[in-house]
Design a protein around this motif. Structure first.
Motif, PDB file in Angstrom:
ATOM      1  N   VAL A 199       0.851  -1.202   0.000  1.00 38.34           N
ATOM      2  CA  VAL A 199       0.000   0.000   0.000  1.00 38.34           C
ATOM      3  C   VAL A 199       0.886   1.251   0.000  1.00 38.34           C
ATOM      4  O   VAL A 199       0.601   2.213  -0.715  1.00 38.34           O
ATOM      5  CB  VAL A 199      -0.983  -0.005   1.190  1.00 38.34           C
ATOM      6  CG1 VAL A 199      -1.723   1.322   1.294  1.00 38.34           C
ATOM      7  CG2 VAL A 199      -1.972  -1.159   1.067  1.00 38.34           C
ATOM      8  N   GLY A 200       1.965   1.222   0.761  1.00 37.01           N
ATOM      9  CA  GLY A 200       2.893   2.347   0.775  1.00 37.01           C
ATOM     10  C   GLY A 200       3.481   2.638  -0.601  1.00 37.01           C
ATOM     11  O   GLY A 200       3.633   3.796  -0.994  1.00 37.01           O
ATOM     12  N   ALA A 201       3.791   1.577  -1.356  1.00 36.48           N
ATOM     13  CA  ALA A 201       4.314   1.760  -2.710  1.00 36.48           C
ATOM     14  C   ALA A 201       3.280   2.430  -3.603  1.00 36.48           C
ATOM     15  O   ALA A 201       3.612   3.325  -4.391  1.00 36.48           O
ATOM     16  CB  ALA A 201       4.736   0.412  -3.293  1.00 36.48           C
ATOM     17  N   VAL A 202       2.026   2.029  -3.473  1.00 35.26           N
ATOM     18  CA  VAL A 202       0.957   2.654  -4.263  1.00 35.26           C
ATOM     19  C   VAL A 202       0.823   4.133  -3.885  1.00 35.26           C
ATOM     20  O   VAL A 202       0.671   4.989  -4.751  1.00 35.26           O
ATOM     21  CB  VAL A 202      -0.381   1.897  -4.087  1.00 35.26           C
ATOM     22  CG1 VAL A 202      -1.534   2.670  -4.698  1.00 35.26           C
ATOM     23  CG2 VAL A 202      -0.287   0.506  -4.696  1.00 35.26           C
ATOM     24  N   VAL A 203       0.886   4.420  -2.604  1.00 32.18           N
ATOM     25  CA  VAL A 203       0.802   5.813  -2.142  1.00 32.18           C
ATOM     26  C   VAL A 203       1.949   6.635  -2.728  1.00 32.18           C
ATOM     27  O   VAL A 203       1.741   7.742  -3.237  1.00 32.18           O
ATOM     28  CB  VAL A 203       0.794   5.873  -0.599  1.00 32.18           C
ATOM     29  CG1 VAL A 203       1.009   7.298  -0.101  1.00 32.18           C
ATOM     30  CG2 VAL A 203      -0.500   5.302  -0.045  1.00 32.18           C
ATOM     31  N   LEU A 204       3.168   6.100  -2.679  1.00 34.84           N
ATOM     32  CA  LEU A 204       4.328   6.837  -3.182  1.00 34.84           C
ATOM     33  C   LEU A 204       4.260   7.067  -4.689  1.00 34.84           C
ATOM     34  O   LEU A 204       4.575   8.155  -5.177  1.00 34.84           O
ATOM     35  CB  LEU A 204       5.611   6.082  -2.843  1.00 34.84           C
ATOM     36  CG  LEU A 204       6.053   6.136  -1.387  1.00 34.84           C
ATOM     37  CD1 LEU A 204       7.262   5.238  -1.168  1.00 34.84           C
ATOM     38  CD2 LEU A 204       6.368   7.567  -0.973  1.00 34.84           C
ATOM     39  N   VAL A 205       3.852   6.065  -5.426  1.00 35.70           N
ATOM     40  CA  VAL A 205       3.853   6.160  -6.889  1.00 35.70           C
ATOM     41  C   VAL A 205       2.682   6.986  -7.416  1.00 35.70           C
ATOM     42  O   VAL A 205       2.821   7.714  -8.400  1.00 35.70           O
ATOM     43  CB  VAL A 205       3.858   4.744  -7.512  1.00 35.70           C
ATOM     44  CG1 VAL A 205       3.602   4.773  -9.011  1.00 35.70           C
ATOM     45  CG2 VAL A 205       5.167   4.044  -7.210  1.00 35.70           C
ATOM     46  N   THR A 206       1.544   6.896  -6.748  1.00 37.07           N
ATOM     47  CA  THR A 206       0.332   7.534  -7.286  1.00 37.07           C
ATOM     48  C   THR A 206      -0.131   8.756  -6.504  1.00 37.07           C
ATOM     49  O   THR A 206      -1.107   9.379  -6.892  1.00 37.07           O
ATOM     50  CB  THR A 206      -0.833   6.531  -7.305  1.00 37.07           C
ATOM     51  OG1 THR A 206      -1.200   6.207  -5.968  1.00 37.07           O
ATOM     52  CG2 THR A 206      -0.479   5.277  -8.082  1.00 37.07           C
ATOM     53  N   ASP A 207       0.525   9.077  -5.406  1.00 41.69           N
ATOM     54  CA  ASP A 207       0.071  10.155  -4.519  1.00 41.69           C
ATOM     55  C   ASP A 207      -1.314   9.865  -3.959  1.00 41.69           C
ATOM     56  O   ASP A 207      -2.126  10.780  -3.746  1.00 41.69           O
ATOM     57  CB  ASP A 207       0.050  11.504  -5.246  1.00 41.69           C
ATOM     58  CG  ASP A 207       1.192  12.396  -4.824  1.00 41.69           C
ATOM     59  OD1 ASP A 207       1.866  12.063  -3.829  1.00 41.69           O
ATOM     60  OD2 ASP A 207       1.411  13.426  -5.480  1.00 41.69           O
ATOM     61  N   LEU A 208      -1.605   8.610  -3.738  1.00 44.33           N
ATOM     62  CA  LEU A 208      -2.904   8.180  -3.217  1.00 44.33           C
ATOM     63  C   LEU A 208      -3.153   8.839  -1.857  1.00 44.33           C
ATOM     64  O   LEU A 208      -2.346   8.695  -0.945  1.00 44.33           O
ATOM     65  CB  LEU A 208      -2.904   6.657  -3.073  1.00 44.33           C
ATOM     66  CG  LEU A 208      -4.212   5.971  -2.784  1.00 44.33           C
ATOM     67  CD1 LEU A 208      -5.113   6.031  -4.016  1.00 44.33           C
ATOM     68  CD2 LEU A 208      -3.949   4.513  -2.422  1.00 44.33           C
ATOM     69  N   PRO A 209      -4.253   9.552  -1.716  1.00 43.84           N
ATOM     70  CA  PRO A 209      -4.533  10.210  -0.434  1.00 43.84           C
ATOM     71  C   PRO A 209      -5.193   9.245   0.551  1.00 43.84           C
ATOM     72  O   PRO A 209      -6.363   8.898   0.413  1.00 43.84           O
ATOM     73  CB  PRO A 209      -5.500  11.340  -0.833  1.00 43.84           C
ATOM     74  CG  PRO A 209      -6.226  10.791  -2.019  1.00 43.84           C
ATOM     75  CD  PRO A 209      -5.252   9.895  -2.731  1.00 43.84           C
ATOM     76  N   LEU A 210      -4.434   8.794   1.527  1.00 43.66           N
ATOM     77  CA  LEU A 210      -4.981   7.889   2.536  1.00 43.66           C
ATOM     78  C   LEU A 210      -4.887   8.510   3.908  1.00 43.66           C
ATOM     79  O   LEU A 210      -3.940   9.239   4.220  1.00 43.66           O
ATOM     80  CB  LEU A 210      -4.212   6.562   2.546  1.00 43.66           C
ATOM     81  CG  LEU A 210      -4.336   5.659   1.340  1.00 43.66           C
ATOM     82  CD1 LEU A 210      -3.584   4.360   1.586  1.00 43.66           C
ATOM     83  CD2 LEU A 210      -5.784   5.372   1.003  1.00 43.66           C
ATOM     84  N   SER A 211      -5.843   8.162   4.740  1.00 43.65           N
ATOM     85  CA  SER A 211      -5.822   8.570   6.138  1.00 43.65           C
ATOM     86  C   SER A 211      -5.012   7.543   6.920  1.00 43.65           C
ATOM     87  O   SER A 211      -5.353   6.352   6.903  1.00 43.65           O
ATOM     88  CB  SER A 211      -7.266   8.613   6.664  1.00 43.65           C
ATOM     89  OG  SER A 211      -7.293   8.481   8.062  1.00 43.65           O
ATOM     90  N   PRO A 212      -3.949   7.965   7.598  1.00 44.86           N
ATOM     91  CA  PRO A 212      -3.172   6.999   8.380  1.00 44.86           C
ATOM     92  C   PRO A 212      -4.015   6.211   9.402  1.00 44.86           C
ATOM     93  O   PRO A 212      -3.848   4.993   9.496  1.00 44.86           O
ATOM     94  CB  PRO A 212      -2.100   7.862   9.052  1.00 44.86           C
ATOM     95  CG  PRO A 212      -1.904   8.997   8.089  1.00 44.86           C
ATOM     96  CD  PRO A 212      -3.294   9.279   7.566  1.00 44.86           C
TER      97      PRO A 212
END
Length: 149
Positions: A60-73
């Motif tokens: 999930v972290g890789a997806v966030v880094l690559v796509t700028d996916l906005p997730l709530s921690p």
């Protein structure tokens, strides 16, 4: 990014990481010992679920880094915790077997299993394995919903 897109990206990451973590990251010892009704069995299952959850967090972290996916921690932590708890519950095996019995899936659960006292099922195509994996997939779906919320 829209809610459905966030859900889809998170689910894809969780699903891929689940398959990799459950089959490649899990050690042989963990796979063999995690169902034992002992302290050692509980610890083996806990170690498996810990490394599996870390694998999912990295994906999930890789997806966030690559796509700028906005997730709530907090949503991410809650989703991963719910998934981890459900995975531990199922991988202790006895609870999932009892659930299968309770809902009339006893015969399917035992399909393809070795005969008592033998190890003559040299394949993964058992009912227990199918029910185990489908249980995990359901909870990946639920975790992705929580994380995307």
């Amino acid at each position: 990014m829209t809610g459905p897109a966030i859900f889809a990206a998170v689910f894809a990451a969780l699903y891929a990481a689940h398959s990799f973590g459950d089959h490649w990251i899990q050690t042989h010892h963990q796979a063999c010992a995690k169902a034992a009704a002992t302290r050692s069995g509980r610890l083996a299952c806990l170690r498996h679920v810990t490394t599996l959850t870390l694998t999912k967090a990295v994906a999930v972290g890789a997806v966030v880094l690559v796509t700028d996916l906005p997730l709530s921690p907090p949503a991410l932590l809650l989703g991963l915790a719910v998934d981890a708890g459900s995975h531990y519950w199922a991988d202790r095996r006895a609870p999932l077997a009892r659930l299968a019995d309770l809902i009339g899936k006893r015969d399917f659960y035992r399909m393809g299993a070795p005969r008592p006292g033998t190890d003559d099922a040299p394949h993964l195509g058992t009912g227990a394995y199918a029910l185990d994996q489908s249980w995990h997939h359901l909870w990946l779906f639920i975790a992705a919903l929580i994380i995307a919320s």
